[in-house]
Design an enzyme around this catalytic site. Structure first.
Site, PDB file in Angstrom:
ATOM      1  N   HIS A 148     -20.932  56.520  -1.144  1.00  0.00           N
ATOM      2  CA  HIS A 148     -19.951  55.316  -1.090  1.00  0.00           C
ATOM      3  C   HIS A 148     -19.065  55.465  -1.932  1.00  0.00           C
ATOM      4  CE1 HIS A 148     -23.077  52.986   1.670  1.00  0.00           C
ATOM      5  NE2 HIS A 148     -23.666  53.735   0.930  1.00  0.00           N
ATOM      6  N   LEU A 156     -29.000  44.688  -1.095  1.00  0.00           N
ATOM      7  CA  LEU A 156     -28.222  44.031  -1.722  1.00  0.00           C
ATOM      8  C   LEU A 156     -28.666  42.302  -1.958  1.00  0.00           C
ATOM      9  CD1 LEU A 156     -25.112  44.590   0.631  1.00  0.00           C
ATOM     10  CD2 LEU A 156     -25.505  45.259  -1.848  1.00  0.00           C
ATOM     11  N   GLY A 184     -21.400  41.751  -0.050  1.00  0.00           N
ATOM     12  CA  GLY A 184     -22.523  41.922   0.367  1.00  0.00           C
ATOM     13  C   GLY A 184     -23.708  41.291  -0.318  1.00  0.00           C
ATOM     14  N   ILE A 199     -14.321  43.226   1.710  1.00  0.00           N
ATOM     15  CA  ILE A 199     -14.635  44.273   2.712  1.00  0.00           C
ATOM     16  C   ILE A 199     -16.192  44.648   2.726  1.00  0.00           C
ATOM     17  CG2 ILE A 199     -14.615  46.871   3.247  1.00  0.00           C
ATOM     18  CD1 ILE A 199     -12.174  45.456   4.286  1.00  0.00           C
ATOM     19  N   HIS A 238     -16.072  52.411   2.617  1.00  0.00           N
ATOM     20  CA  HIS A 238     -17.116  51.882   2.032  1.00  0.00           C
ATOM     21  C   HIS A 238     -18.092  52.630   2.156  1.00  0.00           C
ATOM     22  CE1 HIS A 238     -20.589  49.354   1.817  1.00  0.00           C
ATOM     23  NE2 HIS A 238     -19.884  48.260   1.285  1.00  0.00           N
ATOM     24  N   ARG A 241     -58.764  29.839  -6.087  1.00  0.00           N
ATOM     25  CA  ARG A 241     -57.340  29.311  -6.588  1.00  0.00           C
ATOM     26  C   ARG A 241     -57.666  28.360  -7.755  1.00  0.00           C
ATOM     27  NH1 ARG A 241     -54.895  24.151  -3.313  1.00  0.00           N
ATOM     28  NH2 ARG A 241     -56.896  23.265  -2.969  1.00  0.00           N
ATOM     29  N   GLU A 287     -38.794  31.301  -2.769  1.00  0.00           N
ATOM     30  CA  GLU A 287     -39.756  32.092  -2.864  1.00  0.00           C
ATOM     31  C   GLU A 287     -39.206  33.586  -3.213  1.00  0.00           C
ATOM     32  OE1 GLU A 287     -41.706  29.210  -0.287  1.00  0.00           O
ATOM     33  OE2 GLU A 287     -39.720  30.251  -0.388  1.00  0.00           O
ATOM     34  N   ARG A 328     -58.190  28.474  -0.790  1.00  0.00           N
ATOM     35  CA  ARG A 328     -58.013  27.229  -0.869  1.00  0.00           C
ATOM     36  C   ARG A 328     -59.452  26.342  -0.955  1.00  0.00           C
ATOM     37  NH1 ARG A 328     -55.183  22.753   3.082  1.00  0.00           N
ATOM     38  NH2 ARG A 328     -57.305  23.124   4.322  1.00  0.00           N
TER      39      ARG A 328
END
Length: 693
Positions: free
Chosen positions: A36, A126, A166, A197, A271, A366, A435, A544
């Protein structure tokens, strides 16, 4: 704050350096015929200014602790970073630039932590690098609060990140940026390569929002530079960003992708593909750069870039001298910081691990994990983390260890605060319902050093953070993920909250340790395994519902967790006829089924296998002692996808798992309807040894 002496208009030498940087990247991409080039061409000026004028680093010691952190979140522009590393004197010779994207080179297609000196984190997907940078800034703020003393800013550095359009489109950036703004991370500075771009198009087709307004709403300072080649304006913006102590800063820099290319400047065609030989030559002529030779580094440019070596060495020496004086006045703090930065654990830390008495009623793993985690926090101040708004459910609050917040944020309503210090020293992070951002931040915390980060959510939401978890494994980062509500036994919340395929999918990530303990004592050793792991992430998968705390006087020692799998209960009468293998809450079911099979004269062994990865790393002799080849009748029992279990049960064995999604009903009803009963386990076992229907 005094102005940096070279935050001024570009000189002839500056222009020479920028073009050197620009065309090193172009020549490497062209030689590899892959890469790139556009982003390095357009962002060269701001990257040069940052690295030559503002970035505190030492090329001769890339791991110096108090360096500024730099993250190229727009990792597709990797040659920009590689060229900078080479030119400023890192151990990255020209030959490596000329081997860009080739087998065994130290210049892979996207930056990879541990491959290239000076690369802080693995980027490319990204938004990830941006989230990592937020974590690094959090680590700096936390460690500074814990260890700095009057006259001794032993932890004092900035985190810089270059991000593109991006990155800002990805949801993980919004999550991480929102958190950074709330936490008021003033030492976090993002240079936004605003070239408008993307790989396939102009951003006008998909991205018309007010980016500046969005970041201001997050609590960021937003600065704008209209021309990315204007070093004076860039310098002033960076000065203003560094002067702001209460807000992270977004510096929006208007650039032109493929700058200098006559046919492709400003085009998405610059790009994701090399310019081509003719266009490279045209770009060089346009910017008054010699067409030949390739990989040209004029001596005046090299001299300017290599000033970083002398400057970096002087900065590090001054810091080392300060650290020696600090150690003399504050020996306990200095020793604690040194231990944290080494990644080692204090001697005898494991002595605080609780031991749980046998209890038929037991407790949820847990809940056991919460007890273990709080015991560990008393000896391991490096523990730092929290949950995605689920502390009561994941039981991950560190009692009395404080809430990591900006002291400037003093809300009246503090429901859910853990208690203790309210400020940078707090060890409990309130990630909010974010998350993916949580996991990306945790990776940055780990990459920074001095922190053992953990994050927590329901197992079914591991899907939301899987990309960050995968990158932690790829990057050899020690991050501990606590995943609770681990099976269809979640019950009434139904299939949206009942994980089925999740454990299998996590086991499919290379280098990730997945531990699903069967009771409280296995949970303690699962935490021990997690903490003794140095360079890989860990997923603790917890229930749980309550599970019995096994009587270790009659069962195998829970320390077997450290070997991944072990014989929990032996069949009477020597070599067993049948082996039941289980994890988590299904282990107690396997034990009950064994008791019935034993009554029928069928010698049955039960193997607890909380961690496939650790078991597979054991010597063959040990693995065969647990799963003897001469015993082909094997039944694996796990309330999740059966994917992968056949490697242990073989062609003559079987798996009791969950082939579809769950259902909404009380947990015990769901388990029964899906066949997780003693009767069904025994029926399947009898079929395996030839006595079934």
């Amino acid at each position: 704050m005094s102005k940096h002496p070279l935050a001024a208009p570009a000189t002839e030498t500056d222009e020479l350096c920028i073009n050197t940087l620009r065309f090193l990247a172009v020549d490497a991409v062209q030689k590899a015929n892959s890469g790139h080039p556009g982003m390095p061409m357009g962002a060269a000026s701001m990257a040069y200014l940052l690295w030559s004028r503002f970035l505190k680093h030492n090329p001769r010691d890339p791991g110096w602790f108090d360096r500024d952190r730099f993250v190229l979140s727009a990792g597709h522009g990797s040659m920009l970073l590689y060229a900078l590393l080479h030119l400023t004197g890192y151990d990255l010779p020209m030959e490596e630039l000329q081997r860009f994207r080739q087998w065994g080179s130290r210049t892979p297609g996207h930056p990879e932590r541990g491959v290239t000196p000076g690369v802080e984190v693995t980027t490319g997907p990204l938004g990830q690098g941006f989230g990592n940078a937020v974590g690094m800034a959090m680590a700096e703020a936390h460690l500074a609060a814990r260890f700095n003393r009057p006259g001794f800013n032993i932890v004092d550095h900035h985190t810089y990140v270059i991000a593109g359009d991006g990155d800002l489109m990805e949801g993980v950036v919004s999550e991480a940026a929102s958190l950074a703004g709330h936490l008021r991370l003033g030492k976090l500075i993002c240079l936004y390569d605003d070239n408008r771009i993307t790989l396939a198009a102009s951003t006008s087709l998909s991205f018309s929002e007010d980016r500046a307004g969005r970041f201001r709403s997050f609590g960021w300072q937003v600065l704008e530079v209209e021309d990315g080649n204007d070093l004076a304006a860039l310098g002033e913006a960076l000065e203003a960003a560094r002067a702001e102590e209460e807000r992270p800063s977004l510096v929006m820099v208007r650039t032109r992708i493929g700058f200098g290319s006559p046919a492709k400047e400003g085009s998405f065609e610059a790009h994701g593909a090399p310019l081509g030989a003719e266009e490279v030559s045209a770009a060089k002529r346009r910017l008054s750069w010699p067409v030949e030779p390739s990989f040209l580094v004029p001596e005046p440019a090299l001299v300017r870039f290599r000033e970083a070596v002398k400057q970096g060495g002087a900065r590090q020496s001054a810091w080392e001298e300060q650290r020696e004086r600090y150690a003399a006045l504050y020996p306990e703090e200095a020793a604690e910081l040194a231990l944290a930065l080494s990644g080692e654990l204090p001697a005898g830390w494991e002595e605080v691990l609780p031991q749980f008495p046998a209890d038929a009623k037991g407790m949820a793993t847990r809940a056991a994990s919460g007890k273990v985690l709080n015991a560990l926090a008393s000896r391991l101040p490096q523990l730092f983390g929290g949950s995605a708004d689920l502390n009561p459910s994941t039981v991950t609050a560190l009692a009395g260890k404080g809430d990591f917040q900006s002291e400037a944020w003093q809300p009246e309503d503090r429901q859910g605060a853990v208690g203790g210090t309210w400020g940078r020293e707090g060890a409990n992070v309130h990630f909010g319902v974010r998350e993916h951002g949580m996991a990306a931040v945790a990776n940055g915390l780990a990459a920074h050093g001095g922190i053992i980060p953990f994050g927590a959510t329901f197992l079914t939401f591991s899907d939301y953070l899987r990309p960050s978890l995968r990158l932690a494994a790829l990057s050899d980062l020690k991050v501990i993920h606590v995943f609770t509500h681990d099976s269809i036994a979640v019950g009434e919340d139904g299939p949206t909250h009942q994980p089925v395929e999740h454990v299998a999918s996590l086991r499919g990530i290379p280098r990730l340790l997945v531990l699903r303990p069967c009771d409280a004592n296995e949970t303690a050793f699962a935490w021990r395994a997690a903490l003794e792991t140095r360079n890989r992430p860990v997923a603790l998968v917890l229930s749980r519902q309550a599970v019995p705390t096994l009587d270790r006087a009659t069962c195998g020692a829970a320390e077997g967790v450290l070997r991944g799998g072990y014989v929990l209960a032996e069949g009477d009468g020597g070599t067993p006829r049948l082996i039941l293998i289980a994890t988590g809450s299904e282990v107690s079911l396997a034990l009950r089924a064994r008791d019935r099979l034993q009554e029928e004269g069928i010698a049955t062994r039960v193997v607890s296998m909380p961690c496939w990865e650790l078991f597979d790393e054991q010597p063959r002799e040990y693995r065969e002692s647990v799963l003897p080849p001469e015993v082909p009748a094997r039944l694996a029992v796990e309330a999740g996808s059966p994917l992968g279990w056949h490697r242990y049960v073989g062609s003559a064995g079987a798996v009791l798992g969950v082939e579809g999604f769950g259902a909404s009903a009380p947990g015990e009803v769901v388990l029964s309807e899906y066949g997780f009963t003693v009767d069904n386990v025994c029926r399947l076992a009898l079929q395996l040894i030839g006595r079934g229907e």
